[in-house]
Design a protein around this motif. Structure first.
Motif, short mmCIF file in Angstrom:
data_model
loop_
_atom_site.label_atom_id
_atom_site.label_comp_id
_atom_site.label_asym_id
_atom_site.label_seq_id
_atom_site.Cartn_x
_atom_site.Cartn_y
_atom_site.Cartn_z
N LYS A 28 -24.85 50.58 -0.16
CA LYS A 28 -25.93 50.87 -1.10
C LYS A 28 -27.19 50.96 -0.23
O LYS A 28 -27.95 50.01 -0.09
CB LYS A 28 -26.02 49.77 -2.17
N TYR B 207 -29.80 57.75 -1.43
CA TYR B 207 -30.08 58.03 -2.84
C TYR B 207 -30.87 59.31 -3.08
O TYR B 207 -31.04 59.72 -4.23
CB TYR B 207 -30.72 56.81 -3.51
N GLU C 281 -18.48 60.37 -8.68
CA GLU C 281 -19.12 59.39 -9.57
C GLU C 281 -20.36 60.00 -10.19
O GLU C 281 -20.70 61.16 -9.92
CB GLU C 281 -19.46 58.12 -8.79
N VAL D 174 -19.54 46.98 -8.82
CA VAL D 174 -19.20 45.66 -9.35
C VAL D 174 -18.76 45.81 -10.81
O VAL D 174 -17.82 45.16 -11.26
CB VAL D 174 -20.39 44.69 -9.20
N THR D 175 -19.43 46.69 -11.53
CA THR D 175 -19.04 46.92 -12.93
C THR D 175 -17.67 47.60 -12.99
O THR D 175 -16.87 47.33 -13.88
CB THR D 175 -20.09 47.77 -13.66
N THR E 131 -24.31 48.60 -13.16
CA THR E 131 -25.16 47.48 -13.55
C THR E 131 -26.27 47.96 -14.48
O THR E 131 -26.56 47.35 -15.50
CB THR E 131 -25.77 46.83 -12.30
C1 LIG Z 1 -24.01 55.72 -6.81
C2 LIG Z 1 -23.62 54.53 -7.61
N1 LIG Z 1 -22.33 54.41 -8.00
C3 LIG Z 1 -21.93 53.37 -8.73
C4 LIG Z 1 -22.81 52.38 -9.13
C5 LIG Z 1 -22.31 51.23 -9.94
O1 LIG Z 1 -22.30 50.06 -9.18
P1 LIG Z 1 -22.46 48.63 -9.86
O2 LIG Z 1 -21.50 48.58 -10.97
O3 LIG Z 1 -22.16 47.67 -8.78
O4 LIG Z 1 -23.87 48.55 -10.32
C6 LIG Z 1 -24.14 52.47 -8.74
C7 LIG Z 1 -25.09 51.42 -9.11
O5 LIG Z 1 -25.35 50.52 -8.39
C8 LIG Z 1 -24.56 53.55 -7.95
O6 LIG Z 1 -25.83 53.68 -7.56
#
Ligand SMILES: Cc1ncc(COP(=O)(O)O)c(C=O)c1O
Length: 306
Positions: free
Chosen positions: A159, A164, A193, A220-221, A257
């Protein structure tokens, strides 16, 4: 506008929100190399406030630092404690937490091993990321023209801030086209995604989501949903997905999240199923909210009391 709070934590101290500034020569601002994460704290039905999966988020933050070769100045335990303290200092019973590790000013150029590493933890109130209506009735999504990074062009499991720009461009394109969210394909044309969410589809009662060798963030979700769905007796398959599998799905939903569990009712102007929130999506969404902010106590290990 962001819902401004009182204090932001930077490098060991709480400072006033409006004083939390960086120098314009900040390395991460110029070149994008930095690590961040995002997590939510919910007030549950017992009245207490709990951060959801705090450990997993801080672990991913530190994993991102590792992959980016940024040496964090604080331990996992310290960062977890500061997250809780940031909510307390700001008197927040629920909110979103954004830890970030970035490289400050000093030398200019790409290679600056001596520049200081800074750590910030910020909290604000953030309602439904795609809106309450989106959670209730689903969104219209569009596969964008921007592909997700090839796994060896960037770090799909990190991340990492600079990465981004890819999401921002995809999201802008989708919104300007009149859609709620962008779905991105990977460099080989398979489903990756959303711009800030993982994706799931349901077809003939089976749930599918891209596997971890695909160019996706290890959400994580996503992990939460896979765990809860299997507990509920559903079959979840992690595998590569094609665009037409999305169009033919009975249900599609996004997880994150920020976005929580957001149903998708339309992809590329094609109705998903009946064009309404599907039954499995509804069941998973209900269970998810019961776990994070309701009274479902089946996963105490995911909850850290503030
Ligand atoms: C590109 C991307 N994919 C997936 C997710 C989902 O991740 P999480 O469930 O850990 O927030 C996020 C958010 O953080 C994201 O920015």
């Amino acid at each position: 506008m962001v819902d401004k709070q009182k204090k932001i934590w930077i490098d060991g101290e709480f400072i006033d929100w409006d004083e939390a500034k960086v120098h314009v020569l900040t390395h991460s601002l110029h070149y994008g190399l930095a690590a961040f994460d995002g997590m939510r704290a919910y007030q549950r039905s017992d009245g207490g406030t709990y951060v959801f999966r705090l450990g997993a988020h801080i672990e991913r933050l530190l994993d991102t630092c590792k992959m980016c070769m940024i040496q964090p100045k604080f331990t996992r335990e310290q960062l977890e404690q500061v997250c809780l303290e940031t909510l307390r200092v700001n008197g927040m019973s629920d909110g979103y937490l954004r830890p970030m590790v970035f490289i400050g000013e000093g030398a200019m150029g790409i290679y600056v091993p001596q520049n200081p590493v800074h750590t910030a933890i910020i909290a604000w109130r953030w309602g439904a990321y795609l809106g309450d209506e989106a959670l209730k009735n689903g969104i219209r999504a569009k596969i964008g023209s921007f592909a997700r990074h090839h796994i060896n062009v960037s770090l799909s499991k990190a991340k990492m801030n600079g990465q981004y720009t890819n999401s921002v461009l995809a999201k802008r394109e989708a919104k300007l086209g009149g859609y709620d969210e962008a779905i991105m394909l990977d460099a080989n044309g398979y489903v990756s995604e959303g711009s800030g969410e993982n994706i799931f589809i349901v077809r003939r009662g089976v749930i599918y989501t891209p596997d971890l060798s695909c160019s996706i963030l290890e959400g994580v979700t996503r992990d939460t949903v896979i765990t809860l769905a299997r507990e509920m007796g559903m079959t979840v398959v992690e595998t590569r997905l094609t665009r037409d599998q999305l169009w033919l799905a009975d249900e599609v939903f996004l997880t994150g999240t920020a976005a929580e569990i957001t149903p998708v009712r339309e992809v590329d102007n094609r109705a998903i199923g009946q064009g309404t929130v599907g039954p499995l999506t509804k069941q998973i969404q209900t269970r998810f909210f019961d776990v994070v902010r309701g009274s479902d106590a089946s996963h105490p290990e995911w909850l850290t009391r503030v």
